[in-house]
Design a protein around this motif. Structure first.
Motif, short mmCIF file in Angstrom:
data_model
loop_
_atom_site.label_atom_id
_atom_site.label_comp_id
_atom_site.label_asym_id
_atom_site.label_seq_id
_atom_site.Cartn_x
_atom_site.Cartn_y
_atom_site.Cartn_z
N ALA A 240 0.83 -1.21 0.00
CA ALA A 240 0.00 0.00 0.00
C ALA A 240 0.86 1.26 0.00
N VAL A 241 2.00 1.18 0.64
CA VAL A 241 2.89 2.34 0.70
C VAL A 241 3.50 2.61 -0.67
N LYS A 242 3.98 1.55 -1.33
CA LYS A 242 4.62 1.72 -2.63
C LYS A 242 3.65 2.23 -3.69
N ALA A 243 2.36 2.03 -3.44
CA ALA A 243 1.35 2.49 -4.41
C ALA A 243 1.12 4.00 -4.33
N ILE A 244 1.64 4.64 -3.30
CA ILE A 244 1.44 6.08 -3.13
C ILE A 244 2.39 6.83 -4.08
N PRO A 245 1.89 7.72 -4.92
CA PRO A 245 2.77 8.49 -5.81
C PRO A 245 3.82 9.26 -5.02
N GLY A 246 5.05 9.19 -5.46
CA GLY A 246 6.14 9.89 -4.78
C GLY A 246 6.89 9.07 -3.76
N LEU A 248 9.25 6.09 -2.91
CA LEU A 248 10.27 5.38 -3.69
C LEU A 248 10.57 3.99 -3.16
N GLY A 249 10.22 3.73 -1.92
CA GLY A 249 10.48 2.40 -1.39
C GLY A 249 10.52 2.39 0.13
N VAL A 250 10.64 1.18 0.68
CA VAL A 250 10.76 0.97 2.13
C VAL A 250 12.01 0.15 2.37
N VAL A 251 12.88 0.64 3.24
CA VAL A 251 14.15 -0.03 3.52
C VAL A 251 14.16 -0.49 4.97
N ALA A 252 14.40 -1.77 5.20
CA ALA A 252 14.51 -2.32 6.54
C ALA A 252 15.97 -2.30 6.97
N VAL A 253 16.25 -1.73 8.16
CA VAL A 253 17.63 -1.59 8.62
C VAL A 253 17.74 -1.95 10.10
N ASN A 254 18.97 -2.11 10.52
CA ASN A 254 19.29 -2.32 11.93
C ASN A 254 19.87 -1.01 12.46
N SER A 255 19.23 -0.44 13.48
CA SER A 255 19.69 0.84 14.02
C SER A 255 20.97 0.71 14.83
N ILE A 268 10.78 4.73 5.24
CA ILE A 268 10.01 5.00 4.03
C ILE A 268 10.66 6.17 3.31
N VAL A 269 11.06 5.95 2.06
CA VAL A 269 11.76 6.98 1.28
C VAL A 269 10.80 7.54 0.25
N ALA A 270 10.73 8.88 0.20
CA ALA A 270 9.81 9.53 -0.73
C ALA A 270 10.42 10.84 -1.20
N TRP A 273 9.66 14.72 2.80
CA TRP A 273 9.57 14.07 4.11
C TRP A 273 8.12 13.95 4.54
N TRP A 274 7.30 14.94 4.24
CA TRP A 274 5.89 14.88 4.64
C TRP A 274 5.20 13.70 3.99
N LYS A 275 5.49 13.46 2.73
CA LYS A 275 4.87 12.33 2.04
C LYS A 275 5.36 11.02 2.66
N ALA A 276 6.66 10.96 2.96
CA ALA A 276 7.20 9.75 3.59
C ALA A 276 6.58 9.53 4.96
#
Length: 720
Positions: A240-246, A248-255, A268-270, A273-276
């Motif tokens: 659902a997130v990737k379907a939003i215009p603008g 670019l993707g979701v990255v899973a990381v270890n903090s 979430i990269v967009a 920042w507001w869109k993300a």
């Protein structure tokens, strides 16, 4: 802690001759701004002489509001014999191979750099003098310098540094250990007030901070972290997130907080920042919190009570026979004290911008400890530390939070996942509050014994805090030399540990901000039982002037006595008076004593005036900034004590969302006046970002007692 840190000749002058005349250095921000025509005017890693005879000096340490961006160049400029009006200051990149240690923490900048930065300036001056001597065919000893010029008084010859810079750059770099430093009596810059170099830009709102970073083609990342600290991502659905215009993707990381191979953060990269940030609402995540959901503030309270019901698990320090001495004491005083977890609550939320390109990672980072951030980020990105370039931005508040570099670790991994695209990762306010590295809470059960003459004969503390495998978590340590342990013959500082899932970290004046409240407030109780006020009780327990051993630094009883006497004199201390309280503390090499005057109107507590006396050695390098730092310490300490600062945890997660849940000091609550006096002593100068904070908290608590007759043994102080 030593007064200086070694700066090697190589790290001072990393030289290679180009065309037989030009001294160039390893890459730095200072040099990256140098044009080919100017390159021959670069004398060393810190100094560039400009054509108009101004001198650009690199400020190597992170600037976090503590004034180091001006203070360090002041040391270089002093020994170069510059007029301050000639000085231009630029922030360097992070490169410890070139600049030496670059960190903002522990009030270490002054003691660590007092000699090395002066040596840098003296060496640069020496190269300029040598160039003039060769040009004029005279003995260098016949020459002097002033205001950016070399002078031969006998002939009247004068040459500006700019006219000598090319020839000076060709000189053999001097041995830093052998350069002659100025007699302090000749100082013209050190000891004078200099305003912050960034102040004009700050008041105009010009971009300086990490959050202001703008890179062409930049995209934005909003974080989504497991609510319960230590929890990990079990699974997520980003369709659902990737379907939003603008988006670019979701990255899973270890903090960096959970074991390798796990992830605890989704970014979430967009395109904005507001869109993300808004897209987070549509990200479906299942978290694994089974191991961490049981932790809470209520559980810690219960666990502390259980620990107090049993003997201490270990001892931080023990001497003599405290139990035997207590059995013989004429009076025994006992009390329980406690303090909560605290957030750093910096105004600038955590952020970092990263660009991964051609196997290299470039970061724009508001980090207090960039070298640690470099190592950690390289590890999680599968790179070597040398693959990273780190640009230091001004830091919009840190107080120790940015000594931990999770924002760099996260941004580096996201940038690597999106090569060629600069990505700015930004926490929102709730992210910042709920995923801090918190000042640990603590509980103390204290006991003191007095002889018939009021002498302190025994002292015990059972300290309940957080740890694993018999060792404290970060920032939960007790100093085995905690005053008054060094001056009492029979002592036992016992410690017991409980578990927590929270990440912990250093908060301005780490451990001291809590221990001062506990020990100085309790000693005020003990002093009263002895029929004395706290300053006089301190004088008697300190004894003759002497140095006592300590964990990190020796404690000088004479210097402690000096600030106690000074603040009592300036405040007109007459013993216990209604609405007045006293506190003392030694930490980060600084000795501070403070008196707080309070009043209460319609049940509202007001801090009317705070008196401060501090000993930070023989020189106050920048008096204006020293005053600002002291005022800031006092205000922040009062904020921790009197306006409800407390972090609450439920089901493994932090409940605070914004400043409404964790108030900061407001203007109407701040002291009407803060009077500061520096007691000069014949010791090397020390730092000032932290040591003025701890004593104001017990001074306030002790003042409340004299005003209301009620002891407050828990922070924050709830005065009604």
């Amino acid at each position: 802690m030593t007064g200086t840190a070694a700066l090697s000749r190589r790290s001072f002058l990393v030289a290679s001759v180009a065309g037989g005349a030009v001294l160039t250095l390893d890459a730095s921000v200072v040099l990256s701004m140098t044009t080919p025509a100017e390159s021959s005017n670069v004398l060393n890693a810190f100094v560039r002489i400009n054509a108009d005879n101004t001198v650009t000096i690199g400020a190597k340490n992170p600037e976090i509001g503590q004034g180091v961006k001006v203070m360090l160049p002041m040391l270089i400029a002093e020994e170069m014999d510059l007029a301050w009006e000639q000085v231009r200051i630029e922030q360097t990149d992070a490169d410890e191979k070139l600049y030496g240690v670059q960190t903002a923490g522990g009030s270490t900048a002054t003691p660590r750099n007092w000699i090395p930065m002066r040596q840098v300036g003296a060496a640069a001056r020496g190269m300029l003098v040598m160039a003039a001597a060769k040009k004029w065919g005279v003995d260098p000893a016949t020459l002097s310098t002033a205001k950016g010029a070399v002078i031969q008084t006998s002939s009247g010859k004068t040459a500006t540094y700019a006219s000598l810079a090319k020839d000076a750059a060709a000189q053999t770099p001097p041995d830093l250990a052998k350069v002659t430093l100025k007699d302090p009596a000749a100082f013209k810059i050190i000891g004078t007030s200099k305003p912050g170099v960034d102040v004009p830009k700050i008041v105009k709102g010009e971009p300086l901070y990490g959050i202001d970073t703008r890179v062409p083609g930049m995209v934005h990342g909003a974080v989504m972290k497991c609510p319960a600290h230590g929890g990990t991502v079990a699974s997520f659905d980003d369709a659902a997130v990737k379907a939003i215009p603008g988006v670019l993707g979701v990255v899973a990381v270890n903090s960096g907080f959970v074991p390798e191979g796990k992830t605890d953060t989704l970014v979430i990269v967009a395109v904005s920042w507001w869109k993300a940030s808004k897209a987070r609402e549509k990200l479906a995540v299942k978290w694994d919190t089974a191991a961490v959901a049981g932790f809470s503030t209520a559980k810690y309270e219960a666990d502390a009570a259980k620990l107090f019901a049993a003997p201490a698990q270990t001892s931080a320090f023990k001497s003599g026979d405290p139990d035997g001495a207590l059995a013989k004491a004429a009076k025994v005083i006992t009390a329980d004290y406690e303090y909560p977890f605290l957030a750093h609550a910096s105004l600038e939320p955590q952020n970092c911008t990263g660009l991964f390109k051609d196997g290299k990672l470039e970061l724009w980072a508001p980090s207090q400890s960039p070298a640690n951030g470099r190592a950690e980020t390289a590890k999680f990105c599968g790179l070597t530390p040398d693959d990273l370039t780190i640009h230091l931005t001004r830091i919009g508040g840190g107080f120790g939070r940015r000594l931990l570099n999770d924002y760099m670790v996260i941004a580096g991994q996201v940038a690597k996942a999106m090569p060629g695209k600069p990505v700015k990762v930004l926490f929102d306010r709730t992210d910042d509050f709920r995923h801090d590295f918190y000042r640990p809470a603590g509980w103390h059960r204290l006991t003191a014994g007095l002889g018939a003459d009021g002498t302190l004969t025994a002292f015990k503390d059972h300290f309940a805090t957080f740890g694993t495998d018999g060792k404290p978590v970060r920032a939960a340590q007790m100093n085995p030399a905690e005053y008054p342990a060094q001056v009492v013959p029979n002592v036992d500082l016992g410690v017991s540990y409980m578990a927590t899932n929270l990440a912990t970290g250093w908060l301005r004046a780490p451990s001291s901000n809590a221990m001062a409240f506990v020990f100085q407030s309790f000693l005020d109780e003990v002093a009263e039982a002895a029929g004395l006020d706290l300053p006089e009780f301190m004088r008697r327990t300190l004894g003759d002037p002497r140095e006592l051993p300590g964990e990190r630094a020796k404690f000088h009883t004479g210097r402690a006595r000096g600030v106690i006497d000074a603040v009592c004199k300036t405040a007109g201390w007459k013993g216990r008076e209604k609405g007045r309280g006293f506190g003392f503390y030694f930490c980060h090499l600084g000795y501070f004593a403070e008196v707080v005057d309070i009043s209460m109107t319609d049940g509202v507590l007001k801090v009317d005036k705070v008196w401060v006396a501090g000993d930070i050695g023989a020189h106050v390098i920048n008096p204006l900034n020293a005053m600002n730092q002291t005022h800031g310490c006092v205000i922040e300490g009062l904020g921790q004590a009197m306006i409800g600062q407390k972090i609450v945890q439920e089901a493994g997660a932090i409940t605070a969302e914004n400043f409404g849940d964790f108030a900061l000091m407001r203007i109407d609550a701040a002291p009407r006046e803060i009077a500061v006096e520096f007691v000069k002593t014949d010791f090397p100068p020390t730092g000032l970002g932290e040591p003025a904070l701890p004593p104001v908290i017990p001074a306030l608590a002790n003042a409340i007692y004299t005003l209301t007759g009620k002891r407050h043994r828990r922070l924050p102080l709830e005065v009604v």
